[in-house]
Design a protein around this motif. Structure first.
Motif, short mmCIF file in Angstrom:
data_model
loop_
_atom_site.label_atom_id
_atom_site.label_comp_id
_atom_site.label_asym_id
_atom_site.label_seq_id
_atom_site.Cartn_x
_atom_site.Cartn_y
_atom_site.Cartn_z
N UNK A 1 0.66 -1.37 -0.12
CA UNK A 1 -0.08 0.03 0.00
C UNK A 1 0.91 1.21 -0.19
N UNK A 2 2.08 1.19 0.22
CA UNK A 2 2.96 2.27 0.21
C UNK A 2 3.83 2.28 -1.24
N UNK A 3 3.42 1.93 -2.14
CA UNK A 3 4.27 1.80 -3.55
C UNK A 3 3.35 2.53 -4.48
N UNK A 4 3.93 3.26 -5.22
CA UNK A 4 2.99 4.11 -6.12
C UNK A 4 3.96 4.13 -7.50
N UNK A 5 3.34 4.32 -8.43
CA UNK A 5 3.83 4.50 -9.93
C UNK A 5 4.01 5.81 -10.55
N UNK A 6 4.94 6.01 -11.28
CA UNK A 6 5.08 7.22 -12.24
C UNK A 6 5.15 6.53 -13.61
N UNK A 7 4.19 6.98 -14.44
CA UNK A 7 3.91 6.47 -15.74
C UNK A 7 4.21 7.38 -16.83
N UNK A 8 4.77 6.66 -17.97
CA UNK A 8 4.83 7.09 -19.08
C UNK A 8 4.32 6.08 -20.17
N UNK A 9 3.59 6.70 -21.30
CA UNK A 9 3.27 5.71 -22.23
C UNK A 9 3.92 5.98 -23.74
N UNK A 10 4.06 5.15 -24.66
CA UNK A 10 4.32 5.35 -25.84
C UNK A 10 4.10 4.29 -26.94
N UNK B 1 1.63 10.17 -11.09
CA UNK B 1 2.25 11.28 -12.21
C UNK B 1 2.23 10.55 -13.59
N UNK B 2 1.60 11.35 -14.62
CA UNK B 2 1.61 10.79 -16.05
C UNK B 2 2.48 11.89 -16.57
N UNK B 3 3.86 11.45 -17.41
CA UNK B 3 4.61 12.07 -18.19
C UNK B 3 4.50 11.93 -19.60
N UNK B 4 4.12 12.99 -20.20
CA UNK B 4 4.13 12.90 -21.69
C UNK B 4 4.58 14.05 -22.41
N UNK B 5 4.52 14.29 -23.64
CA UNK B 5 4.77 15.32 -24.68
C UNK B 5 3.72 16.19 -24.58
N UNK B 6 4.14 17.39 -25.40
CA UNK B 6 3.26 18.44 -25.28
C UNK B 6 1.68 18.01 -25.70
N UNK B 7 1.48 17.37 -26.97
CA UNK B 7 0.40 16.86 -27.22
C UNK B 7 -0.62 16.04 -26.18
N UNK B 8 0.12 15.26 -25.68
CA UNK B 8 -0.42 14.19 -24.60
C UNK B 8 -0.99 15.18 -23.48
N UNK C 1 5.40 17.57 -18.03
CA UNK C 1 5.94 17.40 -19.53
C UNK C 1 7.01 16.98 -19.52
N UNK C 2 7.30 15.84 -20.32
CA UNK C 2 8.57 15.12 -20.31
C UNK C 2 9.81 15.98 -20.65
#
Length: 529
Positions: free
Chosen positions: A87-96, A339-346, A369-370
């Protein structure tokens, strides 16, 4: 000239909505949850921890273990998957997307951003764990966007037909692509490594999802990256209540429309459909359309009553695929994500979704913003110094840069603004006299003013052109070095593939990226190797 950075806003390569987001403009604040600074993650952690269930964690970990079953990965990644059960673990996500051989350079920048932010969060909040996640866009079906990569200005392309989700696409035919790539690579240890990486990824895996997982794992497993494929029956089952809501009430369309008035001064990135879902099978990914109470699958003969489509959702949730509007919700439902990390369009289309997330009672992530990077050689940096150019100069549009340099080279001023202003003042006086004597002269006075101003414009242009001829050699060198750094006057990271930089810098690129990229500083990095 050492490595450097400039702000995203001053780079000239980001849209007004992204610049306003980075400047935290008040009109955009209702469209996101928290701005990406280190302090805001404390509240984000608390909110996500309170809303993400232990049962979902168990399903997530089981799905990841199943997806990694045939992949040999690092102890670090294995540990991160296990940590996700807690319960003390979290993600930082990016997609491609599943771009061939990673596609453009910014594939690397996204993942390095996620890894470096996870490290920074662990330092700031040591009692929590943070796992960097790469979300593979396996369900996308736009094959033409991903079936190539550029290597030393050559487009290396995989030619075949594809109609369904690209993750399920067979890798058959990629031997021919490797043959083309190998001829371009040349010889040497680094060239051999790249050839072997391509071969192991694409010729020893049967579909594009498995090939891409292997590739990303080889590049980033040592940093603990976890790779997830959303095209998964059990993960889709967690999302099924939201799919049902969409089928019955078309909620996403209604809620995204609510934000339109807040974005009236910007270009809308994505327009929602009435139903923002696809139906997918191995060779099909088609929109679900509702007509007269019947659900039709576009471009097929398939159709379902309400009872039938809900029964299908219950028995086969993997047949329902979220589109660009619903996929962010799917990600945030199944991941303990901060947190979601993406480009400007995302980031721009995520800013359309806050109202939809609120209605679904799902925590909206911090949007980051990535990192962006310009990679240069020492030789290129030395050329800029000899030409008295700064990094900010080469980010200018080329014509603006050339004109600016011509002005600096010239022994006299090439700008006739003062003369034009003086001329306007004189004609203003003439116009006053004309109206007092004979009002019919005012038209003639105005016509003469326009003629004289146009004459000055032409003289200014001719003078600038003449000065460009006088300094043609130096201006050509300026254009040449800028074209090297900005191919086709576009960002290097959107054109070049990592492989040519791997060869150029003897495999040191990733090390430099990890050392230099600071995700929360919102800067465009320049790295000289």
């Amino acid at each position: 000239m050492p490595s450097d950075c400039i702000s995203f806003q001053s780079s000239g390569y980001f849209t007004p909505i992204i610049n306003d987001y980075l400047n935290q403009k008040d009109t955009l604040k209702p469209l996101y949850n928290r701005f990406p600074n280190l302090e805001n993650f404390k509240l984000q952690i608390e909110e996500k921890q309170a809303t993400y269930s232990t049962a979902f964690r168990e399903t997530l970990v089981n799905a990841l273990n199943r997806q990694y079953k045939e992949t040999s990965t690092s102890a670090y990644t294995q540990q991160n998957i296990k940590l996700l059960a807690g319960n003390d673990t979290f993600t930082v996500t990016t997609g491609h997307q599943l771009n061939l051989f990673t596609g453009p350079l910014y594939f690397l920048y996204k993942i390095v951003s996620a890894i470096n932010l996870s490290r920074q969060l662990k330092e700031a909040y040591p009692d929590k764990n943070f796992v960097p996640v790469y979300w593979m866009a396996t369900e996308d079906h736009d094959f033409e966007e991903i079936n190539y990569f550029n290597f030393r200005d050559k487009k290396i392309k995989w030619t075949r037909e594809s109609t369904g989700p690209v993750g399920r696409l067979s890798t058959e035919g990629l031997t021919a692509v490797l043959d083309v790539f190998e001829k371009e690579l040349g010889i040497g240890q680094n060239a051999n490594w790249l050839k072997e990486l391509f071969e192991n990824a694409y010729l020893k895996h049967s579909n594009l999802a498995d090939a891409t997982r292997y590739l990303a794992n080889e590049l980033f497993a040592s940093e603990g990256l976890v790779i997830i494929d959303g095209d998964d029956s059990e993960l889709k089952r967690l999302f099924a209540p939201h799919v049902k809501e969409e089928l019955l009430k078309q909620t996403s369309h209604q809620k995204v429309a609510e934000t339109a008035h807040l974005l009236k001064n910007y270009s809308i990135q994505v327009n929602p459909r009435e139903i923002n879902l696809f139906y997918i099978e191995d060779n099909i990914r088609e929109r679900i359309l509702l007509q007269d109470g019947i659900y039709h699958i576009n471009n097929t003969e398939l159709k379902f009553s309400e009872t039938e489509i809900l029964a299908l959702l219950e028995s086969n949730p993997e047949k329902f695929s979220p589109n660009v509007i619903m996929r962010p919700l799917y990600e945030e439902v199944i991941l303990p994500n901060l947190c979601y990390i993406g480009g400007g369009g995302e980031i721009a289309y995520w800013l359309e979704l806050k109202s939809y997330f609120n209605s679904a009672n799902v925590t909206f992530p911090i949007l980051l913003l990535r990192n962006s990077v310009l990679v240069a050689t020492k030789k290129q940096a030395d050329k800029l110094d000899k030409l008295y150019l700064t990094w900010a100069d080469v980010f200018s549009k080329q014509q603006q840069l050339i004109n600016k340099r011509v002005q600096s080279f010239s022994e006299f001023k090439l700008d006739f603004s003062a003369q034009k202003e003086f001329l306007r003042e004189q004609f203003e006086n003439l116009n006053t006299i004309a109206t007092k004597t004979d009002a019919s002269f005012t038209g003639a006075v105005k016509a003469q003013e326009l003629k004289q101003l146009k004459g000055l414009d032409n003289l200014e242009k001719r003078l600038l052109k003449a000065e460009k001829r006088n300094h043609a050699e130096q201006l050509e060198r300026i254009a040449q070095i800028q074209n090297e750094l900005f191919p086709n006057q576009s960002l290097q990271e959107r054109k070049a593939n990592f492989s040519e930089f791997y060869l150029e810098f003897d495999g040191k690129l990733l090390t430099e990226l990890f050392d230099n990229l600071k995700p929360l500083e919102h800067e465009f990095n320049i790295i000289v190797l």
